[in-house]
Design a protein around this motif. Structure first.
Motif, PDB file in Angstrom:
ATOM      1  N   VAL A 126      -2.418 -13.283  -4.554  1.00  0.00           N
ATOM      2  CA  VAL A 126      -1.907 -12.844  -5.849  1.00  0.00           C
ATOM      3  C   VAL A 126      -1.795 -11.326  -5.821  1.00  0.00           C
ATOM      4  O   VAL A 126      -2.759 -10.639  -5.454  1.00  0.00           O
ATOM      5  CB  VAL A 126      -2.828 -13.304  -6.998  1.00  0.00           C
ATOM      6  N   ALA A 127      -0.653 -10.802  -6.195  1.00  0.00           N
ATOM      7  CA  ALA A 127      -0.420  -9.361  -6.129  1.00  0.00           C
ATOM      8  C   ALA A 127      -1.092  -8.650  -7.297  1.00  0.00           C
ATOM      9  O   ALA A 127      -0.923  -9.056  -8.449  1.00  0.00           O
ATOM     10  CB  ALA A 127       1.077  -9.063  -6.140  1.00  0.00           C
ATOM     11  N   PRO A 128      -1.870  -7.588  -7.025  1.00  0.00           N
ATOM     12  CA  PRO A 128      -2.405  -6.767  -8.104  1.00  0.00           C
ATOM     13  C   PRO A 128      -1.311  -5.847  -8.648  1.00  0.00           C
ATOM     14  O   PRO A 128      -0.199  -5.815  -8.131  1.00  0.00           O
ATOM     15  CB  PRO A 128      -3.516  -5.972  -7.433  1.00  0.00           C
ATOM     16  N   VAL A 129      -1.645  -5.115  -9.698  1.00  0.00           N
ATOM     17  CA  VAL A 129      -0.702  -4.137 -10.235  1.00  0.00           C
ATOM     18  C   VAL A 129      -0.411  -3.097  -9.157  1.00  0.00           C
ATOM     19  O   VAL A 129      -1.321  -2.567  -8.526  1.00  0.00           O
ATOM     20  CB  VAL A 129      -1.276  -3.469 -11.496  1.00  0.00           C
ATOM     21  N   ALA A 130       0.859  -2.837  -8.920  1.00  0.00           N
ATOM     22  CA  ALA A 130       1.261  -1.954  -7.830  1.00  0.00           C
ATOM     23  C   ALA A 130       0.837  -0.512  -8.110  1.00  0.00           C
ATOM     24  O   ALA A 130       0.838  -0.055  -9.255  1.00  0.00           O
ATOM     25  CB  ALA A 130       2.765  -2.024  -7.626  1.00  0.00           C
ATOM     26  N   VAL A 131       0.479   0.188  -7.049  1.00  0.00           N
ATOM     27  CA  VAL A 131       0.168   1.610  -7.110  1.00  0.00           C
ATOM     28  C   VAL A 131       1.313   2.370  -6.460  1.00  0.00           C
ATOM     29  O   VAL A 131       1.812   1.971  -5.405  1.00  0.00           O
ATOM     30  CB  VAL A 131      -1.149   1.921  -6.377  1.00  0.00           C
ATOM     31  N   GLU A 132       1.733   3.436  -7.089  1.00  0.00           N
ATOM     32  CA  GLU A 132       2.813   4.238  -6.532  1.00  0.00           C
ATOM     33  C   GLU A 132       2.392   4.823  -5.182  1.00  0.00           C
ATOM     34  O   GLU A 132       1.338   5.445  -5.062  1.00  0.00           O
ATOM     35  CB  GLU A 132       3.167   5.365  -7.514  1.00  0.00           C
ATOM     36  N   ARG A 133       3.217   4.564  -4.159  1.00  0.00           N
ATOM     37  CA  ARG A 133       2.917   5.010  -2.792  1.00  0.00           C
ATOM     38  C   ARG A 133       1.483   4.648  -2.412  1.00  0.00           C
ATOM     39  O   ARG A 133       0.663   5.499  -2.067  1.00  0.00           O
ATOM     40  CB  ARG A 133       3.141   6.517  -2.659  1.00  0.00           C
ATOM     41  N   SER A 134       1.199   3.359  -2.475  1.00  0.00           N
ATOM     42  CA  SER A 134      -0.175   2.907  -2.260  1.00  0.00           C
ATOM     43  C   SER A 134      -0.664   3.250  -0.853  1.00  0.00           C
ATOM     44  O   SER A 134      -1.849   3.552  -0.662  1.00  0.00           O
ATOM     45  CB  SER A 134      -0.269   1.399  -2.496  1.00  0.00           C
ATOM     46  N   GLY A 135       0.216   3.203   0.151  1.00  0.00           N
ATOM     47  CA  GLY A 135      -0.206   3.546   1.508  1.00  0.00           C
ATOM     48  C   GLY A 135      -0.673   4.977   1.615  1.00  0.00           C
ATOM     49  O   GLY A 135      -1.731   5.263   2.195  1.00  0.00           O
ATOM     50  N   GLU A 136       0.100   5.907   1.048  1.00  0.00           N
ATOM     51  CA  GLU A 136      -0.306   7.311   1.068  1.00  0.00           C
ATOM     52  C   GLU A 136      -1.599   7.513   0.272  1.00  0.00           C
ATOM     53  O   GLU A 136      -2.465   8.307   0.663  1.00  0.00           O
ATOM     54  CB  GLU A 136       0.806   8.185   0.479  1.00  0.00           C
ATOM     55  N   THR A 137      -1.714   6.802  -0.845  1.00  0.00           N
ATOM     56  CA  THR A 137      -2.911   6.950  -1.668  1.00  0.00           C
ATOM     57  C   THR A 137      -4.151   6.518  -0.898  1.00  0.00           C
ATOM     58  O   THR A 137      -5.191   7.192  -0.932  1.00  0.00           O
ATOM     59  CB  THR A 137      -2.764   6.126  -2.956  1.00  0.00           C
ATOM     60  N   ARG A 138      -4.052   5.403  -0.185  1.00  0.00           N
ATOM     61  CA  ARG A 138      -5.196   4.944   0.613  1.00  0.00           C
ATOM     62  C   ARG A 138      -5.544   5.947   1.715  1.00  0.00           C
ATOM     63  O   ARG A 138      -6.714   6.227   1.980  1.00  0.00           O
ATOM     64  CB  ARG A 138      -4.892   3.579   1.230  1.00  0.00           C
ATOM     65  N   ARG A 139      -4.511   6.473   2.366  1.00  0.00           N
ATOM     66  CA  ARG A 139      -4.769   7.404   3.469  1.00  0.00           C
ATOM     67  C   ARG A 139      -5.400   8.704   2.975  1.00  0.00           C
ATOM     68  O   ARG A 139      -6.287   9.260   3.630  1.00  0.00           O
ATOM     69  CB  ARG A 139      -3.471   7.665   4.241  1.00  0.00           C
ATOM     70  N   VAL A 140      -4.945   9.197   1.825  1.00  0.00           N
ATOM     71  CA  VAL A 140      -5.547  10.419   1.274  1.00  0.00           C
ATOM     72  C   VAL A 140      -6.989  10.151   0.853  1.00  0.00           C
ATOM     73  O   VAL A 140      -7.878  10.999   1.055  1.00  0.00           O
ATOM     74  CB  VAL A 140      -4.700  10.942   0.094  1.00  0.00           C
ATOM     75  N   LEU A 141      -7.254   8.983   0.282  1.00  0.00           N
ATOM     76  CA  LEU A 141      -8.631   8.648  -0.078  1.00  0.00           C
ATOM     77  C   LEU A 141      -9.502   8.562   1.171  1.00  0.00           C
ATOM     78  O   LEU A 141     -10.657   9.027   1.178  1.00  0.00           O
ATOM     79  CB  LEU A 141      -8.659   7.322  -0.845  1.00  0.00           C
ATOM     80  N   ALA A 142      -8.961   8.004   2.250  1.00  0.00           N
ATOM     81  CA  ALA A 142      -9.706   7.945   3.508  1.00  0.00           C
ATOM     82  C   ALA A 142      -9.984   9.350   4.045  1.00  0.00           C
ATOM     83  O   ALA A 142     -11.090   9.640   4.523  1.00  0.00           O
ATOM     84  CB  ALA A 142      -8.931   7.128   4.539  1.00  0.00           C
ATOM     85  N   ALA A 143      -8.987  10.251   3.956  1.00  0.00           N
ATOM     86  CA  ALA A 143      -9.177  11.630   4.420  1.00  0.00           C
ATOM     87  C   ALA A 143     -10.244  12.338   3.592  1.00  0.00           C
ATOM     88  O   ALA A 143     -11.081  13.082   4.118  1.00  0.00           O
ATOM     89  CB  ALA A 143      -7.854  12.387   4.365  1.00  0.00           C
TER      90      ALA A 143
END
Length: 428
Positions: A58-75
């Motif tokens: 089931v898809a959650p509410v989409a996040v804008e540029r979710s891939g970049e957001t995850r990578r910045v959070l990881a950084a």
């Protein structure tokens, strides 16, 4: 403030500030800051998080540029979590440029476009309380405190694999300033709720068994006061299988982008567990909303009236403009049913710029805020430029909220029409 209102405010505006010695409302986790004050975050049943939705595809509410957001959070985690033998939160502050350098090392690119995307991701993570960005420094936000303790080993392995950035000085970044209260903004459902790290997707506000968190911010200690079993009195009568079904359905109606269908969640088909889900929602200021054989949740009307709105005046004006062009006008032309708030007719950007008095910069900022809140969705308009339609939050309107919004749209689109006069007379 009642526990129901507290949950609604935390969902709408981010973690709630608590005074020194003030207990967290029922069903919420208290984060203890160094000065004795705290923050309250909602705790979910059985320690589940919305990442549970992945198991049901089931898809959650989409996040804008979710891939970049995850990578910045990881950084940011790579730079702020210096002692991986301790728990991640609160970590230590890190310069913004150090985080951007770690991000560049992670993606292997350092051009201006990637930097702009990273800065946008920092804003989203700040607004949703995953990070705190202030005066050129980055800290881990309060949501990171509630990662489940069992996920820390996975996060440590991720940190071991991430490259370390090299310090560069490509110029100052325009970043948000941390509010005095330290609480981020999590408007609606659509901020960085699925900005997980190392596979931990979903809203990390909800770990009921996050475990104690030690560490230091300045010279004072911090920690997490975790409540006892949340909703245990409601879930105890059920066996393990039915209990898991109820928790999964609860997560689906609260965090899925679209209403959850009964066929995929047995607890929504059976009236007995469905009543339990409704009671769990009621304790959080929420209510079940049915759309034929699908279910979602929304703010209870009485709680919504107490909570108010976290959306600013400019955002409300832009939202009304989009609703007029994408809903009201097509409905008046007979292209939409009277009760529909979802539209295939996007309001084009040029049209919005032509009919608003807001400067272009403020208009773009308002559109960005509304997208992150899930109130608007950006779509392509055929050969034309992209446009905007109402977002997934409009699934979550109660019947009373639908009627109220319909009246407000009538007053906005035709304030001098006989129908608008009838609305005003009825309200009097």
């Amino acid at each position: 403030m009642t526990p129901e209102s507290a949950h609604a405010r935390a969902r709408a505006a981010g973690p709630l500030p608590l005074a020194e010695g003030e207990a967290a409302p029922r069903g919420m986790t208290r984060l203890i800051l160094g000065d004795g004050t705290g923050l309250a975050l909602p705790a979910w049943p059985d320690g589940a998080t919305p990442s549970l939705l992945e198991e049901y595809q089931v898809a959650p509410v989409a996040v804008e540029r979710s891939g970049e957001t995850r990578r910045v959070l990881a950084a940011a985690l790579r730079c702020c979590w210096t002692d991986v033998t301790a728990d991640p939160w609160p970590g230590v502050p890190a310069p913004v440029e150090e985080v951007l350098s770690a991000y560049r090392a992670l993606i292997g690119r350092g051009d201006d476009l990637m930097r702009n995307w990273a800065i946008g991701a920092l804003r989203r993570l700040h607004d949703s309380a995953w990070l705190e960005v202030d005066a050129g420094t980055v800290r881990l936000g309060p949501r990171c405190a509630c990662w489940p303790a069992e996920s820390h080993a996975q996060l440590r392995e991720l940190m071991r694999r991430l490259p370390s950035g090299e310090n560069h000085s490509p110029g100052p970044a325009v970043l948000p300033v941390l509010p005095v209260t330290g609480s981020g903004t999590d408007r609606g459902n659509g901020s960085a709720k699925d900005a997980g790290v190392g596979g931990e997707t979903g809203d990390a506000t909800g770990s009921g068994d996050a475990g104690g968190v030690g560490g230091s911010r300045g010279e004072a200690s911090t920690g997490v006061a975790v409540p006892g079993g949340v909703d245990e009195d409601l879930l105890d009568p059920f066996d393990e299988r039915r209990r898991a079904e109820i928790v999964a359905a609860f997560m689906a109606v609260e965090h899925a982008a679209e209403p959850a269908h009964e066929a995929r969640f047995p607890a929504l088909r059976d009236p007995v567990p469905r009543r339990t889900i409704a009671e769990m929602l009621l304790r959080r200021g929420r209510t079940l909303i049915q759309d034929r054989e699908a279910w979602t949740s929304g703010y209870a009307d009485e709680v919504a009236s107490e909570t108010g709105t976290t959306v600013g005046e400019a955002e409300r004006a832009v939202l009304v403009l989009v609703l007029i062009h994408s809903v009201a006008i097509p409905r008046a032309e007979g292209l939409l049913p009277a009760d529909s708030w979802l539209s295939p007719f996007p309001a084009q950007v040029d049209e919005l710029r032509r009919h608003t008095r807001l400067p272009v910069g403020e208009l773009d900022a308002a559109l960005r805020t509304l997208r992150q809140a899930g109130l608007l969705t950006q779509v392509k308009a055929g050969e034309e430029a992209g446009g905007y339609v109402p977002g997934p939050q409009f699934h979550r309107l109660t019947p009373q909220a639908r009627r109220r919004l319909q009246e407000e749209l009538i007053l906005a689109a035709g304030p001098h029409t006989p129908l608008a006069s009838a609305v005003r007379a009825n309200r009097r």
